[in-house]
Design a protein around this motif. Structure first.
Motif, PDB file in Angstrom:
ATOM      1  N   GLY A  22       0.813  -1.214   0.000  1.00  0.00           N
ATOM      2  CA  GLY A  22       0.000   0.000   0.000  1.00  0.00           C
ATOM      3  C   GLY A  22       0.843   1.259   0.000  1.00  0.00           C
ATOM      4  O   GLY A  22       0.565   2.215  -0.730  1.00  0.00           O
ATOM      5  N   HIS A  23       1.904   1.268   0.811  1.00  0.00           N
ATOM      6  CA  HIS A  23       2.800   2.427   0.849  1.00  0.00           C
ATOM      7  C   HIS A  23       3.545   2.578  -0.465  1.00  0.00           C
ATOM      8  O   HIS A  23       3.735   3.695  -0.961  1.00  0.00           O
ATOM      9  CB  HIS A  23       3.795   2.300   1.995  1.00  0.00           C
ATOM     10  CG  HIS A  23       3.157   2.440   3.338  1.00  0.00           C
ATOM     11  ND1 HIS A  23       3.887   2.445   4.496  1.00  0.00           N
ATOM     12  CD2 HIS A  23       1.873   2.571   3.715  1.00  0.00           C
ATOM     13  CE1 HIS A  23       3.070   2.582   5.527  1.00  0.00           C
ATOM     14  NE2 HIS A  23       1.845   2.647   5.071  1.00  0.00           N
ATOM     15  N   PHE A  24       3.969   1.450  -1.030  1.00  0.00           N
ATOM     16  CA  PHE A  24       4.697   1.480  -2.306  1.00  0.00           C
ATOM     17  C   PHE A  24       3.811   2.076  -3.403  1.00  0.00           C
ATOM     18  O   PHE A  24       4.238   2.958  -4.144  1.00  0.00           O
ATOM     19  CB  PHE A  24       5.127   0.053  -2.675  1.00  0.00           C
ATOM     20  CG  PHE A  24       5.857  -0.037  -3.978  1.00  0.00           C
ATOM     21  CD1 PHE A  24       7.220   0.217  -4.041  1.00  0.00           C
ATOM     22  CD2 PHE A  24       5.192  -0.385  -5.143  1.00  0.00           C
ATOM     23  CE1 PHE A  24       7.895   0.128  -5.243  1.00  0.00           C
ATOM     24  CE2 PHE A  24       5.861  -0.474  -6.347  1.00  0.00           C
ATOM     25  CZ  PHE A  24       7.219  -0.224  -6.404  1.00  0.00           C
ATOM     26  N   ILE A  25       2.587   1.614  -3.500  1.00  0.00           N
ATOM     27  CA  ILE A  25       1.670   2.116  -4.530  1.00  0.00           C
ATOM     28  C   ILE A  25       1.348   3.588  -4.291  1.00  0.00           C
ATOM     29  O   ILE A  25       1.340   4.396  -5.230  1.00  0.00           O
ATOM     30  CB  ILE A  25       0.391   1.255  -4.582  1.00  0.00           C
ATOM     31  CG1 ILE A  25       0.741  -0.134  -5.125  1.00  0.00           C
ATOM     32  CG2 ILE A  25      -0.684   1.914  -5.442  1.00  0.00           C
ATOM     33  CD1 ILE A  25      -0.382  -1.131  -5.036  1.00  0.00           C
ATOM     34  N   ALA A  26       1.092   3.958  -3.044  1.00  0.00           N
ATOM     35  CA  ALA A  26       0.780   5.366  -2.741  1.00  0.00           C
ATOM     36  C   ALA A  26       1.937   6.282  -3.105  1.00  0.00           C
ATOM     37  O   ALA A  26       1.729   7.372  -3.656  1.00  0.00           O
ATOM     38  CB  ALA A  26       0.435   5.519  -1.254  1.00  0.00           C
ATOM     39  N   ARG A  85       8.564   8.579   6.301  1.00  0.00           N
ATOM     40  CA  ARG A  85       8.097   7.438   7.087  1.00  0.00           C
ATOM     41  C   ARG A  85       8.942   6.197   6.798  1.00  0.00           C
ATOM     42  O   ARG A  85       9.334   5.478   7.711  1.00  0.00           O
ATOM     43  CB  ARG A  85       6.625   7.163   6.775  1.00  0.00           C
ATOM     44  CG  ARG A  85       6.077   5.990   7.527  1.00  0.00           C
ATOM     45  CD  ARG A  85       4.635   5.732   7.168  1.00  0.00           C
ATOM     46  NE  ARG A  85       4.176   4.599   7.931  1.00  0.00           N
ATOM     47  CZ  ARG A  85       3.030   4.557   8.570  1.00  0.00           C
ATOM     48  NH1 ARG A  85       2.207   5.566   8.489  1.00  0.00           N
ATOM     49  NH2 ARG A  85       2.703   3.487   9.252  1.00  0.00           N
ATOM     50  N   VAL A  86       9.226   5.961   5.524  1.00  0.00           N
ATOM     51  CA  VAL A  86      10.048   4.811   5.155  1.00  0.00           C
ATOM     52  C   VAL A  86      11.448   4.939   5.756  1.00  0.00           C
ATOM     53  O   VAL A  86      11.993   3.971   6.291  1.00  0.00           O
ATOM     54  CB  VAL A  86      10.111   4.666   3.619  1.00  0.00           C
ATOM     55  CG1 VAL A  86      11.153   3.646   3.203  1.00  0.00           C
ATOM     56  CG2 VAL A  86       8.745   4.289   3.072  1.00  0.00           C
ATOM     57  N   ILE A  87      12.018   6.131   5.694  1.00  0.00           N
ATOM     58  CA  ILE A  87      13.356   6.345   6.260  1.00  0.00           C
ATOM     59  C   ILE A  87      13.342   6.097   7.764  1.00  0.00           C
ATOM     60  O   ILE A  87      14.221   5.418   8.309  1.00  0.00           O
ATOM     61  CB  ILE A  87      13.855   7.761   5.925  1.00  0.00           C
ATOM     62  CG1 ILE A  87      14.131   7.872   4.426  1.00  0.00           C
ATOM     63  CG2 ILE A  87      15.104   8.105   6.737  1.00  0.00           C
ATOM     64  CD1 ILE A  87      14.374   9.283   3.943  1.00  0.00           C
TER      65      ILE A  87
END
Length: 130
Positions: A22-26, A85-87
């Motif tokens: 979901g995060h990747f697609i967003a 957020r990913v970092i």
């Protein structure tokens, strides 16, 4: 399904958190939207380069331009928040520090977006006053 996990992963009970897709697609969708919006913004700024302040205000008061400028700020802040957020999730190990930084990241991105959109709307609805 457990056959796909490594022995160490099974021993620790670790596995996918089921949130990554979901995060990747967003992030990818927001990046595509930002490409289009930044192209519009660069074209607009180049078109306004030789105009005066009043002309720029009149330009921003047009609904289409105010909407696109607001979208640029909102989607840009959303994309920034996802990236940070990913970092934070990847590089911060202590759970309490990670939680505090994730909340701060969300708060800062939301405040920047709100301030930017508010500023655009204030200009857009200000009428003829400078």
């Amino acid at each position: 399904m457990a056959g796909y996990r490594t022995p160490l992963g099974r021993a620790r009970g670790l596995g996918s958190a089921k949130h990554g897709v979901g995060h990747f697609i967003a992030q990818r969708v927001s990046a595509v939207a930002l490409i289009l919006l930044v192209l519009w913004a660069v074209d607009s700024v180049l078109g306004l380069a030789h105009d005066n302040y009043g002309d720029a205000l009149d330009w921003l008061r047009q609904p289409w331009h105010a909407i696109l400028a607001s979208l640029l700020i909102a989607i840009g802040c959303f994309h920034m928040q996802l990236g940070m957020r990913v970092i934070i999730e990847d590089y911060i190990q202590r759970p309490s520090t990670k939680a505090a930084l994730l909340i701060l990241n969300l708060f800062v991105a939301g405040m920047v977006a709100a301030a930017g959109v508010f500023s655009i709307l204030k200009v857009a609805f200000s009428g003829g006053a400078f």
